[in-house]
Design an enzyme around this catalytic site. Sequence first.
Site, PDB file in Angstrom:
ATOM      1  N   GLU A  43       0.867  -1.320   0.025  1.00 42.42           N
ATOM      2  CA  GLU A  43       0.146   0.104   0.070  1.00 42.42           C
ATOM      3  C   GLU A  43       0.652   1.352  -0.110  1.00 42.42           C
ATOM      4  O   GLU A  43       0.751   2.107   0.895  1.00 42.42           O
ATOM      5  CB  GLU A  43      -0.929   0.011   1.309  1.00 42.42           C
ATOM      6  CG  GLU A  43      -1.807  -1.168   1.156  1.00 42.42           C
ATOM      7  CD  GLU A  43      -3.051  -0.959   2.254  1.00 42.42           C
ATOM      8  OE1 GLU A  43      -2.682  -0.467   3.394  1.00 42.42           O
ATOM      9  OE2 GLU A  43      -4.212  -1.625   2.025  1.00 42.42           O
ATOM     10  N   GLU A 102      -5.421  -7.965  -1.079  1.00 42.42           N
ATOM     11  CA  GLU A 102      -6.300  -7.865   0.388  1.00 42.42           C
ATOM     12  C   GLU A 102      -7.442  -7.775   0.210  1.00 42.42           C
ATOM     13  O   GLU A 102      -8.226  -6.816  -0.955  1.00 42.42           O
ATOM     14  CB  GLU A 102      -5.569  -6.971   1.088  1.00 42.42           C
ATOM     15  CG  GLU A 102      -4.237  -7.239   1.738  1.00 42.42           C
ATOM     16  CD  GLU A 102      -3.667  -6.099   2.694  1.00 42.42           C
ATOM     17  OE1 GLU A 102      -4.650  -5.371   3.267  1.00 42.42           O
ATOM     18  OE2 GLU A 102      -2.671  -5.744   2.665  1.00 42.42           O
TER      19      GLU A 102
HETATM   20  C1  BG6 Z   1      -4.415  -2.607   4.610  1.00 43.38           C
HETATM   21  C2  BG6 Z   1      -3.249  -3.138   5.379  1.00 43.38           C
HETATM   22  O1  BG6 Z   1      -4.309  -1.310   4.990  1.00 43.38           O
HETATM   23  O2  BG6 Z   1      -5.502  -3.175   5.279  1.00 43.38           O
HETATM   24  C3  BG6 Z   1      -3.016  -4.241   6.344  1.00 43.38           C
HETATM   25  O3  BG6 Z   1      -2.129  -3.689   4.230  1.00 43.38           O
HETATM   26  C4  BG6 Z   1      -4.168  -4.029   7.350  1.00 43.38           C
HETATM   27  O4  BG6 Z   1      -1.902  -4.031   7.221  1.00 43.38           O
HETATM   28  C5  BG6 Z   1      -5.464  -4.284   6.368  1.00 43.38           C
HETATM   29  O5  BG6 Z   1      -4.311  -4.715   8.392  1.00 43.38           O
HETATM   30  C6  BG6 Z   1      -6.886  -4.045   7.356  1.00 43.38           C
HETATM   31  O6  BG6 Z   1      -6.904  -3.113   7.989  1.00 43.38           O
HETATM   32  P1  BG6 Z   1      -7.067  -2.960   9.591  1.00 43.38           P
HETATM   33  O7  BG6 Z   1      -6.801  -1.573  10.072  1.00 43.38           O
HETATM   34  O8  BG6 Z   1      -8.544  -3.253   9.733  1.00 43.38           O
HETATM   35  O9  BG6 Z   1      -6.113  -3.693  10.071  1.00 43.38           O
END
Ligand code: BG6
Length: 474
Positions: A179, A371
């Site tokens: 990211e 993701e």
């Molecule tokens: C992304 C990241 O921003 O989202 C992860 O690459 C992160 O590291 C994921 O954990 C989910 O976000 P969060 O804040 O719910 O953990």
Amino acid sequence: MPFREDFLWGGATAANQLEGAYNEDGRGLANVDLCPIGDLRLSVISGRKKMLEFEDDEFYPAKGAIDHYHRYKEDIALFAEMGFKVYRFSIAWTRIYPNGDDKEPNEEGLKFYENIIDECLKYGIEPLITITHFDFPMHLAKEYGGWRNRKVIDFYENLVRTLFTRYKGKVKYWLTFNEINVILAAPFMGAGLYFEDGEDIEKVQYQAIHHELVASAKATKILREIDPDAKVGCMLAAGSYYPLTSNPEDVFEALKANRMSYFFVDVQSRGYYPSYKLAELKRKNILPDITEDDKKLLKENTVDFISFSYYSSRCISKDSRAEQTASNLLKTVKNPYLKDTEWGWAIDPLGFRITLNEIYDRYQKPLFVVENGLGAVDTPDENGYVEDDYRIDYLREHIQNMKDAVEIDGVDLLGYTTWGPIDLVSASTGEMKKRYGFIYVDRDNYGNGTLKRTKKKSFDWYKKVIESNGEDLS
Ligand code: BG6
């Protein structure tokens, strides 16, 4: 069949959110270790509050996380049981080079990731490695000022050369920076940057961004020399911006907001700074120092594929009174047509298809969704079992839209890894309570619990999805 036969289904994690063992086997201190849970977290990750040492009354979740460092075999066995074809994980830079500028790498760190890679290969799981997922050595932050310093490119180069040489032939997919656009919202967590009073934050950010972009191109060049069969991708926190209304002013705001993110991929995929960004940086008088060698490097070393995270679409308005909500570290205007998660992130499965199409239209390179998932509170029964139908619903609808993007719209997609296949620490809040996993981990926000792993209902569901190559989403 909508998905290619070798479609890579799996899950994604990040070192600092699951490994723990922050000071074991020679690991050095990293920026991500120093991000506490609670009220101070946002100001620390954004670099507005300096936290360069542990403070007594704060709790730092990355120190222990879910102890994957000592339990990786058990965890990977569970991923294999779900039928994973790929496991995306990241390297803690400070396990390999504890200070960042060390002359020699730390063998114990290299061995640890080699063990993880070998464990994956044992089950026929393809490792997909993020070289840095928010990790940055504190020594480089303190002594060199983080990514604002050009010398950091050389240290990153040492890191990637070491990794590519050691894991050559075993790892086919590499991502240079997780990211990369998160540096705009969380410069300390994303790039080891913190600021002095009176500093021009945006200017520093863009100089640091430029260094990361050059480092990413260098890594691409080095990988092609060392292991020409391997592929390299960039990684964006994606989610298209919609205008809140059809007022052209809102439409233009959405165009600008989308460019804020796509700028990074424009450079990494097309190989040069887009004219809109050069014009903006010149107008603001914050144009970074870009050498002729940098331009050549960027031009000649563009990525093979584009990866991104998608949790929600975003919305924007010219009207500053429009109600705001959260979205993956970025603020966004609340979209009245969408429901939000418990953490205020909009749930928009069709937005996933829109985003896939938008990115594919723009770059025409294979995509990889690395993701996607739902962060939710899970309540286990007396046996530790969680009936997470809400998570299954979220994933089903998103996968269906991804399928439509491939089958109906013709998007070329290499794979899909859900975020946090096993519960882990939240990046934005530091909580354990915000869970994404198919596997429940008995640990609370403050480190209490047995760390026992228990399969949730979604575990068998995702197994079936993988087995049927996305045909059976019931
Ligand atoms: C992304 C990241 O921003 O989202 C992860 O690459 C992160 O590291 C994921 O954990 C989910 O976000 P969060 O804040 O719910 O953990």
